[in-house]
Design a protein around this motif. Structure first.
Motif, short mmCIF file in Angstrom:
data_model
loop_
_atom_site.label_atom_id
_atom_site.label_comp_id
_atom_site.label_asym_id
_atom_site.label_seq_id
_atom_site.Cartn_x
_atom_site.Cartn_y
_atom_site.Cartn_z
N ILE A 1 -14.31 -16.30 -8.92
CA ILE A 1 -13.54 -16.22 -10.16
C ILE A 1 -12.45 -15.18 -9.94
N VAL A 2 -11.20 -15.56 -10.21
CA VAL A 2 -10.07 -14.65 -10.06
C VAL A 2 -9.45 -14.44 -11.44
N ILE A 3 -9.26 -13.17 -11.81
CA ILE A 3 -8.65 -12.83 -13.10
C ILE A 3 -7.35 -12.10 -12.80
N GLU A 4 -6.24 -12.64 -13.31
CA GLU A 4 -4.93 -12.04 -13.08
C GLU A 4 -4.26 -11.73 -14.41
N ALA A 5 -3.65 -10.56 -14.51
CA ALA A 5 -2.89 -10.21 -15.71
C ALA A 5 -1.66 -11.10 -15.78
N GLU A 6 -1.35 -11.59 -16.95
CA GLU A 6 -0.21 -12.49 -17.14
C GLU A 6 1.12 -11.76 -17.12
N THR A 7 1.11 -10.48 -17.45
CA THR A 7 2.36 -9.74 -17.57
C THR A 7 2.57 -8.84 -16.36
N GLU A 8 3.80 -8.67 -16.00
CA GLU A 8 4.17 -7.74 -14.93
C GLU A 8 4.22 -6.34 -15.54
N PRO A 9 3.87 -5.32 -14.78
CA PRO A 9 3.96 -3.96 -15.33
C PRO A 9 5.42 -3.59 -15.62
N THR A 10 5.62 -2.83 -16.67
CA THR A 10 6.97 -2.37 -17.00
C THR A 10 7.35 -1.21 -16.08
N LEU A 11 8.61 -0.86 -16.07
CA LEU A 11 9.07 0.29 -15.29
C LEU A 11 8.34 1.54 -15.75
N GLU A 12 8.14 1.69 -17.06
CA GLU A 12 7.41 2.85 -17.58
C GLU A 12 5.98 2.89 -17.04
N ASP A 13 5.33 1.72 -16.98
CA ASP A 13 3.97 1.66 -16.42
C ASP A 13 3.96 2.09 -14.96
N MET A 14 4.92 1.59 -14.19
CA MET A 14 4.98 1.92 -12.77
C MET A 14 5.29 3.40 -12.55
N LEU A 15 6.18 3.96 -13.36
CA LEU A 15 6.51 5.38 -13.22
C LEU A 15 5.32 6.24 -13.62
N ALA A 16 4.55 5.81 -14.64
CA ALA A 16 3.37 6.56 -15.05
C ALA A 16 2.31 6.56 -13.95
N ALA A 17 2.26 5.49 -13.18
CA ALA A 17 1.27 5.39 -12.10
C ALA A 17 1.74 6.02 -10.80
N PHE A 18 3.00 6.47 -10.75
CA PHE A 18 3.57 7.04 -9.53
C PHE A 18 2.89 8.37 -9.18
N ASP A 19 2.43 8.49 -7.97
CA ASP A 19 1.78 9.70 -7.48
C ASP A 19 2.65 10.28 -6.37
N PRO A 20 3.39 11.38 -6.63
CA PRO A 20 4.28 11.94 -5.61
C PRO A 20 3.56 12.31 -4.31
N LYS A 21 2.30 12.73 -4.42
CA LYS A 21 1.56 13.09 -3.20
C LYS A 21 1.33 11.86 -2.32
N ARG A 22 1.11 10.73 -2.97
CA ARG A 22 0.83 9.51 -2.21
C ARG A 22 2.10 8.75 -1.85
N HIS A 23 3.06 8.70 -2.76
CA HIS A 23 4.25 7.89 -2.56
C HIS A 23 5.52 8.69 -2.27
N GLY A 24 5.44 10.00 -2.39
CA GLY A 24 6.64 10.81 -2.24
C GLY A 24 7.02 11.04 -0.80
N GLY A 25 8.01 11.87 -0.61
CA GLY A 25 8.43 12.19 0.74
C GLY A 25 9.75 11.52 1.09
N GLU A 26 10.32 11.97 2.15
CA GLU A 26 11.59 11.44 2.62
C GLU A 26 11.41 10.05 3.18
N LEU A 27 12.30 9.15 2.77
CA LEU A 27 12.23 7.78 3.25
C LEU A 27 12.70 7.68 4.70
N MET A 28 13.81 8.34 4.99
CA MET A 28 14.32 8.33 6.36
C MET A 28 14.28 9.77 6.86
#
Length: 82
Positions: free
Chosen positions: A44-71
């Motif tokens: 059984i697979v359950i998928e949310a019908e809505t895509e997360p909003t930008l606010e949702d994604m920013l709230a979930a952003f963890d600088p320790k995990r996702h931060g740092g210099e890209l190049m």
């Protein structure tokens, strides 16, 4: 990804699966969220019908995990503006 072992329970004339708060939070869903349920033999697979909003994604952003210099190297070539 969050994984847990759960159990199907009787609810009225049907069956139900209870989602824990950590599971719901990891999936970005809350009470009233529309979901798509796909049933296949043994799965059984359950998928949310809505895509997360930008606010949702920013709230979930963890600088320790996702931060740092890209190049991590100095600019070269046409991207150098002088």
């Amino acid at each position: 990804m969050t994984t847990t072992v759960s159990q199907i329970s009787v609810w009225g004339n049907g069956l139900a699966l209870r989602l824990t708060k950590p599971m719901a939070k990891a999936a970005g869903i809350a009470e009233g969220t529309a979901v798509r349920v796909i049933a296949k033999p043994g799965r059984i697979v359950i998928e949310a019908e809505t895509e997360p909003t930008l606010e949702d994604m920013l709230a979930a952003f963890d600088p320790k995990r996702h931060g740092g210099e890209l190049m991590a190297f100095e600019p070269v070539g046409a991207e150098v503006i002088g």
